[in-house]
Design a protein around this motif. Structure first.
Motif, PDB file in Angstrom:
ATOM      1  N   VAL A 159       0.862  -1.183   0.000  1.00 22.88           N
ATOM      2  CA  VAL A 159       0.000   0.000   0.000  1.00 22.88           C
ATOM      3  C   VAL A 159       0.891   1.223   0.000  1.00 22.88           C
ATOM      4  O   VAL A 159       1.684   1.436   0.931  1.00 22.88           O
ATOM      5  CB  VAL A 159      -0.942   0.003   1.214  1.00 22.88           C
ATOM      6  N   SER A 160       0.806   2.010  -1.013  1.00 25.93           N
ATOM      7  CA  SER A 160       1.634   3.211  -1.112  1.00 25.93           C
ATOM      8  C   SER A 160       0.971   4.429  -0.472  1.00 25.93           C
ATOM      9  O   SER A 160       1.654   5.317   0.039  1.00 25.93           O
ATOM     10  CB  SER A 160       1.952   3.507  -2.580  1.00 25.93           C
ATOM     11  N   ARG A 161      -0.369   4.437  -0.485  1.00 25.59           N
ATOM     12  CA  ARG A 161      -1.074   5.595   0.073  1.00 25.59           C
ATOM     13  C   ARG A 161      -2.525   5.197   0.325  1.00 25.59           C
ATOM     14  O   ARG A 161      -3.084   4.387  -0.402  1.00 25.59           O
ATOM     15  CB  ARG A 161      -1.008   6.787  -0.889  1.00 25.59           C
ATOM     16  N   SER A 162      -3.140   5.783   1.361  1.00 29.38           N
ATOM     17  CA  SER A 162      -4.540   5.503   1.653  1.00 29.38           C
ATOM     18  C   SER A 162      -5.131   6.662   2.421  1.00 29.38           C
ATOM     19  O   SER A 162      -4.471   7.271   3.265  1.00 29.38           O
ATOM     20  CB  SER A 162      -4.691   4.216   2.479  1.00 29.38           C
ATOM     21  N   THR A 163      -6.374   7.005   2.106  1.00 29.51           N
ATOM     22  CA  THR A 163      -7.094   8.044   2.827  1.00 29.51           C
ATOM     23  C   THR A 163      -7.976   7.465   3.929  1.00 29.51           C
ATOM     24  O   THR A 163      -8.706   8.222   4.583  1.00 29.51           O
ATOM     25  CB  THR A 163      -7.973   8.847   1.854  1.00 29.51           C
ATOM     26  N   TYR A 164      -7.946   6.157   4.089  1.00 29.88           N
ATOM     27  CA  TYR A 164      -8.727   5.508   5.141  1.00 29.88           C
ATOM     28  C   TYR A 164      -7.820   5.265   6.346  1.00 29.88           C
ATOM     29  O   TYR A 164      -6.715   4.719   6.223  1.00 29.88           O
ATOM     30  CB  TYR A 164      -9.315   4.182   4.656  1.00 29.88           C
ATOM     31  N   GLY A 165      -8.303   5.631   7.523  1.00 24.52           N
ATOM     32  CA  GLY A 165      -7.513   5.473   8.738  1.00 24.52           C
ATOM     33  C   GLY A 165      -7.725   4.129   9.393  1.00 24.52           C
ATOM     34  O   GLY A 165      -8.308   3.194   8.809  1.00 24.52           O
ATOM     35  N   ALA A 166      -7.246   4.046  10.667  1.00 22.04           N
ATOM     36  CA  ALA A 166      -7.355   2.784  11.397  1.00 22.04           C
ATOM     37  C   ALA A 166      -8.792   2.430  11.728  1.00 22.04           C
ATOM     38  O   ALA A 166      -9.117   1.260  11.967  1.00 22.04           O
ATOM     39  CB  ALA A 166      -6.534   2.866  12.681  1.00 22.04           C
ATOM     40  N   ASP A 167      -9.694   3.441  11.760  1.00 18.88           N
ATOM     41  CA  ASP A 167     -11.091   3.153  12.073  1.00 18.88           C
ATOM     42  C   ASP A 167     -11.800   2.447  10.931  1.00 18.88           C
ATOM     43  O   ASP A 167     -12.880   1.885  11.104  1.00 18.88           O
ATOM     44  CB  ASP A 167     -11.823   4.453  12.409  1.00 18.88           C
ATOM     45  N   CYS A 168     -11.229   2.473   9.726  1.00 19.73           N
ATOM     46  CA  CYS A 168     -11.797   1.784   8.555  1.00 19.73           C
ATOM     47  C   CYS A 168     -10.706   0.917   7.935  1.00 19.73           C
ATOM     48  O   CYS A 168     -10.007   1.351   6.987  1.00 19.73           O
ATOM     49  CB  CYS A 168     -12.321   2.786   7.529  1.00 19.73           C
ATOM     50  N   PRO A 169     -10.504  -0.299   8.443  1.00 16.42           N
ATOM     51  CA  PRO A 169      -9.400  -1.139   7.960  1.00 16.42           C
ATOM     52  C   PRO A 169      -9.731  -1.820   6.638  1.00 16.42           C
ATOM     53  O   PRO A 169      -9.853  -3.053   6.566  1.00 16.42           O
ATOM     54  CB  PRO A 169      -9.247  -2.150   9.090  1.00 16.42           C
TER      55      PRO A 169
ATOM     56  N   LEU B  53       4.471  -1.263 -10.475  1.00 11.88           N
ATOM     57  CA  LEU B  53       3.637  -0.091 -10.731  1.00 11.88           C
ATOM     58  C   LEU B  53       2.670   0.080  -9.571  1.00 11.88           C
ATOM     59  O   LEU B  53       2.468  -0.830  -8.760  1.00 11.88           O
ATOM     60  CB  LEU B  53       2.871  -0.218 -12.034  1.00 11.88           C
ATOM     61  N   VAL B  54       2.086   1.254  -9.483  1.00 14.02           N
ATOM     62  CA  VAL B  54       1.111   1.582  -8.450  1.00 14.02           C
ATOM     63  C   VAL B  54      -0.239   1.816  -9.131  1.00 14.02           C
ATOM     64  O   VAL B  54      -0.338   2.642 -10.051  1.00 14.02           O
ATOM     65  CB  VAL B  54       1.528   2.819  -7.648  1.00 14.02           C
ATOM     66  N   LEU B  55      -1.271   1.072  -8.670  1.00 12.53           N
ATOM     67  CA  LEU B  55      -2.613   1.242  -9.195  1.00 12.53           C
ATOM     68  C   LEU B  55      -3.374   2.208  -8.287  1.00 12.53           C
ATOM     69  O   LEU B  55      -3.625   1.893  -7.118  1.00 12.53           O
ATOM     70  CB  LEU B  55      -3.354  -0.102  -9.249  1.00 12.53           C
ATOM     71  N   PRO B  56      -3.735   3.381  -8.778  1.00 23.14           N
ATOM     72  CA  PRO B  56      -4.523   4.315  -7.962  1.00 23.14           C
ATOM     73  C   PRO B  56      -6.002   3.914  -7.974  1.00 23.14           C
ATOM     74  O   PRO B  56      -6.647   3.939  -9.024  1.00 23.14           O
ATOM     75  CB  PRO B  56      -4.291   5.659  -8.645  1.00 23.14           C
ATOM     76  N   ILE B  57      -6.530   3.516  -6.835  1.00 20.91           N
ATOM     77  CA  ILE B  57      -7.918   3.069  -6.721  1.00 20.91           C
ATOM     78  C   ILE B  57      -8.716   4.146  -6.013  1.00 20.91           C
ATOM     79  O   ILE B  57      -8.447   4.471  -4.852  1.00 20.91           O
ATOM     80  CB  ILE B  57      -8.012   1.731  -5.964  1.00 20.91           C
ATOM     81  N   GLN B  58      -9.674   4.705  -6.701  1.00 22.36           N
ATOM     82  CA  GLN B  58     -10.528   5.731  -6.131  1.00 22.36           C
ATOM     83  C   GLN B  58     -11.902   5.127  -5.847  1.00 22.36           C
ATOM     84  O   GLN B  58     -12.550   4.571  -6.739  1.00 22.36           O
ATOM     85  CB  GLN B  58     -10.675   6.918  -7.084  1.00 22.36           C
ATOM     86  N   VAL B  59     -12.361   5.206  -4.620  1.00 24.12           N
ATOM     87  CA  VAL B  59     -13.645   4.656  -4.210  1.00 24.12           C
ATOM     88  C   VAL B  59     -14.708   5.737  -4.389  1.00 24.12           C
ATOM     89  O   VAL B  59     -14.627   6.802  -3.769  1.00 24.12           O
ATOM     90  CB  VAL B  59     -13.592   4.167  -2.738  1.00 24.12           C
ATOM     91  N   ARG B  60     -15.701   5.451  -5.237  1.00 24.81           N
ATOM     92  CA  ARG B  60     -16.773   6.406  -5.497  1.00 24.81           C
ATOM     93  C   ARG B  60     -18.145   5.886  -5.066  1.00 24.81           C
ATOM     94  O   ARG B  60     -19.063   6.669  -4.867  1.00 24.81           O
ATOM     95  CB  ARG B  60     -16.833   6.741  -6.988  1.00 24.81           C
TER      96      ARG B  60
END
Length: 348
Positions: free
Chosen positions: A291-301, A324-331
């Protein structure tokens, strides 16, 4: 010539003008039965061929034993029933107002029919005429005092029967009508009449065969050719083109990420972003992930769950091993949004 094989001729007059001459004989009964059987079976088989063509055009696989058993069985049953109906009709000369009657009359009656003992006359009150039998003719009216009667057709002489403006003369023919005496138009008309009377039987049998065909067929699997099996990533593709192809392949598998959000509380049903790093071999296998980056914290594992799902995706072979890094955007998630006004979907 046996009496049972003798033909009967029925001449129909209207106001003393000859209209038709109809011949009844066992030979013509067999011919009518044959025409009806062949015509009915031919219609069923033609429908079978048409159904086969349509199913092939729709790329549908047919279970051959079920298909052939259903259609050939229906064709045999229809042929037998049509032959019996045609033979039964060909042994009668019918007078009445029905469309398939041999002659028009105000009364419905089988004027002549062949029974077990030979041909018989059917007489109803209101008919007039004479029966030439022996030395003195017998008036028809004298036989109808007690109601309708059916009596054998005399072997010699003629029978004159009148009903209103119509008159019929019935007699045994001296010989069976030779086939050469009937023109091709008469033979075609007789054959078509036998087939036409069998159409209701054919119409009743076709739905049964069609139902068996539906239950015995399934959509065909599309065969993969060399073009389909060829990799979408060309050997000389640039790194940017390779990454775009991998992203497109990942996009087709992104629906599996919804499983990460289903068990989460409502507060986690929100938009976000996760960057999943993948290390791919030349065969397209995922060697490692992070995981290179995430906007979800420990409260949402959900981050590690999404990375695990992405590691199970399938990719085509690539020219060289790569990372490579796959950018996954949750909509969007499968549950209602925690924050109103956000359009949500899982995508890349």
């Amino acid at each position: 010539m046996r009496a049972a094989e003798r033909a009967v001729e029925v001449a129909s007059f209207h106001q003393n003008e000859l209209r038709t001459v109809t011949t009844l004989s066992p030979a013509q009964e067999r011919q009518a039965a044959l025409h009806a059987a062949l015509g009915a079976a031919g219609l069923v088989l033609a429908a079978m061929i048409l159904g086969t063509v349509l199913l092939n055009l729709r790329r549908t696989v047919i279970h051959a034993p079920t298909f052939l058993a259903a259609w050939l069985g229906i064709a045999a049953v229809v042929a037998v029933l049509a032959a019996r109906r045609a033979a039964e009709r060909a042994r009668r000369y019918v007078v009445g107002a029905a469309l398939d009657a041999d002659a028009f009359g105000s009364l419905e009656v089988a004027l002549v029919r062949r029974g077990p003992a030979g041909y018989e006359l059917g007489l109803l009150p209101g008919m007039t005429g004479i029966i030439e039998s022996g030395r003195s003719p017998l008036p028809v009216e004298s036989l109808l005092a007690s109601g309708p009667v059916r009596l054998p057709l005399p072997q010699a002489g003629r029978v004159w029967i009148g009903l209103g403006p119509a008159t019929w003369v019935v007699r045994h023919a001296t010989e069976l009508p030779a086939r050469s005496r009937r023109s091709w138009r008469e033979r075609f008309s007789a054959g078509w009449s036998s087939v036409r009377r069998a159409l209701p039987i054919v119409a009743a049998g076709l739905p049964v065969a069609l139902l068996a065909t539906v239950f015995g067929s399934t959509p065909a699997a599309t065969a993969l050719g060399e073009k389909d099996m060829a990799p979408s990533i060309a050997a000389g593709a640039t790194p940017w083109e390779i990454e775009q192809q991998i992203r497109a392949q990942a996009q087709r598998q992104v629906s599996s990420l919804h499983g990460c959000f289903d068990p989460m509380p409502l507060a986690c049903q929100r938009a976000g972003f996760v960057g999943v790093g993948l290390s791919l071999s030349k065969q397209g296998d995922v060697l490692s992930h992070w995981v290179s980056r995430s906007t979800y914290g420990a409260d949402c594992p959900v981050t590690e769950c999404m990375a695990e799902h992405a590691a199970q995706w399938f990719f085509e072979p690539v020219p060289e091993a790569m990372k490579l890094v796959l950018p996954i955007q949750v909509r969007r998630t499968n549950k209602p949004l925690h924050l109103p006004g956000i359009a949500i979907s899982a995508g890349l």
